[in-house]
Design a protein around this motif. Sequence first.
Motif, PDB file in Angstrom:
ATOM      1  N   THR A   8      -3.987   0.659  13.466  1.00 26.70           N
ATOM      2  CA  THR A   8      -5.362   0.223  13.737  1.00 26.70           C
ATOM      3  C   THR A   8      -5.805  -0.918  12.819  1.00 26.70           C
ATOM      4  OG1 THR A   8      -6.355   1.723  12.126  1.00 26.70           O
ATOM      5  CG2 THR A   8      -5.965   2.601  14.346  1.00 26.70           C
ATOM      6  N   THR A  27       0.834  -1.212   0.000  1.00 23.73           N
ATOM      7  CA  THR A  27       0.000   0.000   0.000  1.00 23.73           C
ATOM      8  C   THR A  27       0.866   1.257   0.000  1.00 23.73           C
ATOM      9  OG1 THR A  27      -0.140  -0.248   2.389  1.00 23.73           O
ATOM     10  CG2 THR A  27      -2.003  -0.998   1.131  1.00 23.73           C
ATOM     11  N   GLU A  28       0.413   2.239  -0.763  1.00 24.43           N
ATOM     12  CA  GLU A  28       1.118   3.527  -0.870  1.00 24.43           C
ATOM     13  C   GLU A  28       1.224   4.198   0.496  1.00 24.43           C
ATOM     14  OE1 GLU A  28      -0.581   6.027  -3.874  1.00 24.43           O
ATOM     15  OE2 GLU A  28       0.840   7.658  -3.485  1.00 24.43           O
ATOM     16  N   THR A  42      -5.990   0.391   7.136  1.00 24.49           N
ATOM     17  CA  THR A  42      -5.388   0.396   5.792  1.00 24.49           C
ATOM     18  C   THR A  42      -5.398  -1.008   5.193  1.00 24.49           C
ATOM     19  OG1 THR A  42      -3.931   2.198   6.479  1.00 24.49           O
ATOM     20  CG2 THR A  42      -3.270   0.952   4.519  1.00 24.49           C
ATOM     21  N   LEU A  99       1.728  -1.734  11.094  1.00 21.71           N
ATOM     22  CA  LEU A  99       0.336  -2.037  11.441  1.00 21.71           C
ATOM     23  C   LEU A  99      -0.038  -1.213  12.668  1.00 21.71           C
ATOM     24  CD1 LEU A  99      -2.265  -3.760  11.215  1.00 21.71           C
ATOM     25  CD2 LEU A  99      -1.084  -5.524  12.558  1.00 21.71           C
TER      26      LEU A  99
HETATM   27  O1  LIG Z   1      -3.035   0.335  10.535  1.00 19.29           O
HETATM   28  P1  LIG Z   1      -3.454   1.729  10.163  1.00 19.29           P
HETATM   29  O2  LIG Z   1      -4.083   2.473  11.306  1.00 19.29           O
HETATM   30  O3  LIG Z   1      -4.304   1.749   8.942  1.00 19.29           O
HETATM   31  O4  LIG Z   1      -2.144   2.571   9.863  1.00 19.29           O
HETATM   32  C1  LIG Z   1      -1.021   2.064   9.185  1.00 19.29           C
HETATM   33  C2  LIG Z   1      -0.794   2.755   7.882  1.00 19.29           C
HETATM   34  O5  LIG Z   1      -0.475   4.134   8.098  1.00 19.29           O
HETATM   35  C3  LIG Z   1       0.722   4.464   7.393  1.00 19.29           C
HETATM   36  O6  LIG Z   1       0.494   4.906   6.108  1.00 19.29           O
HETATM   37  P2  LIG Z   1      -0.058   6.352   5.746  1.00 19.29           P
HETATM   38  O7  LIG Z   1      -1.509   6.242   5.383  1.00 19.29           O
HETATM   39  O8  LIG Z   1       0.332   7.329   6.796  1.00 19.29           O
HETATM   40  O9  LIG Z   1       0.635   6.671   4.359  1.00 19.29           O
HETATM   41  P3  LIG Z   1       2.135   6.752   3.799  1.00 19.29           P
HETATM   42  O10 LIG Z   1       2.635   5.316   3.713  1.00 19.29           O
HETATM   43  O11 LIG Z   1       1.913   7.344   2.457  1.00 19.29           O
HETATM   44  O12 LIG Z   1       2.974   7.591   4.728  1.00 19.29           O
HETATM   45  C4  LIG Z   1       1.482   3.155   7.345  1.00 19.29           C
HETATM   46  O13 LIG Z   1       2.447   3.151   6.309  1.00 19.29           O
HETATM   47  C5  LIG Z   1       0.395   2.146   7.141  1.00 19.29           C
HETATM   48  O14 LIG Z   1       0.069   1.966   5.778  1.00 19.29           O
END
Ligand SMILES: O=P(O)(O)OC[C@H]1O[C@H](OP(=O)(O)OP(=O)(O)O)[C@H](O)[C@@H]1O
Length: 183
Positions: free
Chosen positions: A131, A63-64, A134, A129
């Motif tokens: 919450t 994931t981006e 994502t 990881l």
């Molecule tokens: O488990 P969660 O609560 O969903 O959070 C985790 C996500 O948050 C961050 O990405 P972010 O959306 O900040 O984007 P980035 O990778 O572009 O910095 C991280 O890289 C994960 O993908």
Amino acid sequence: MTATAQQLDFLKNSIKSIQDYPKPGILFRDVTSLLEDPKAYALSIELLVERYRNAGITKVVGTEARGFLFGAPVALGLGVGFIPVRKPGKLPRQTFSESYELEYGTDRLELHCDAIQPGDVVLVVDDLLATGGTIEATVKLIQRAGGTVKDAAFIINLFDLAGEARLKALGLNVYSLVNFPGH
Ligand SMILES: O=P(O)(O)OC[C@H]1O[C@H](OP(=O)(O)OP(=O)(O)O)[C@H](O)[C@@H]1O
Ligand SMILES: Nc1ncnc2[nH]cnc12
């Protein structure tokens, strides 16, 4: 190669922590400091590739943006394709779209409809990881495309934010190299 406690400590010590970023109350676990150390970056990839080498994985999804930094080299190591899940409006072909909540906001993720086929066994890789929102959205996208997700792998698990339990409730095996509290 199973990870030794010494290797996992080395990875953990390569990750810097920043208090109150990007807003008050968040303890940000900064994986860019791991990337800056080629030994730590290479070890993190090797450990994940070894773990999933014989798991029947046919595609890796990341994931981006930070998920790309780990998912793509793991895909190369496994000899399978890498599929990016991106933030809205970035993918040129037809997409599936899912909204999700972050620890600090909401957003949407998209996947090319034709990037995954029924029968694909997908490993999801991300840097961190928290919450689980994502990766839950990512899993829904993969399932809409007809793929199966059994495993999700992370460099960092923020164990007090309950993401692991959320993903296990979806039927996923969850593996993380290092664990930190999120606050
Ligand atoms: O488990 P969660 O609560 O969903 O959070 C985790 C996500 O948050 C961050 O990405 P972010 O959306 O900040 O984007 P980035 O990778 O572009 O910095 C991280 O890289 C994960 O993908
Ligand atoms: N606490 C945190 N540190 C780094 N990345 C994050 N993504 C979501 N929560 C995070």
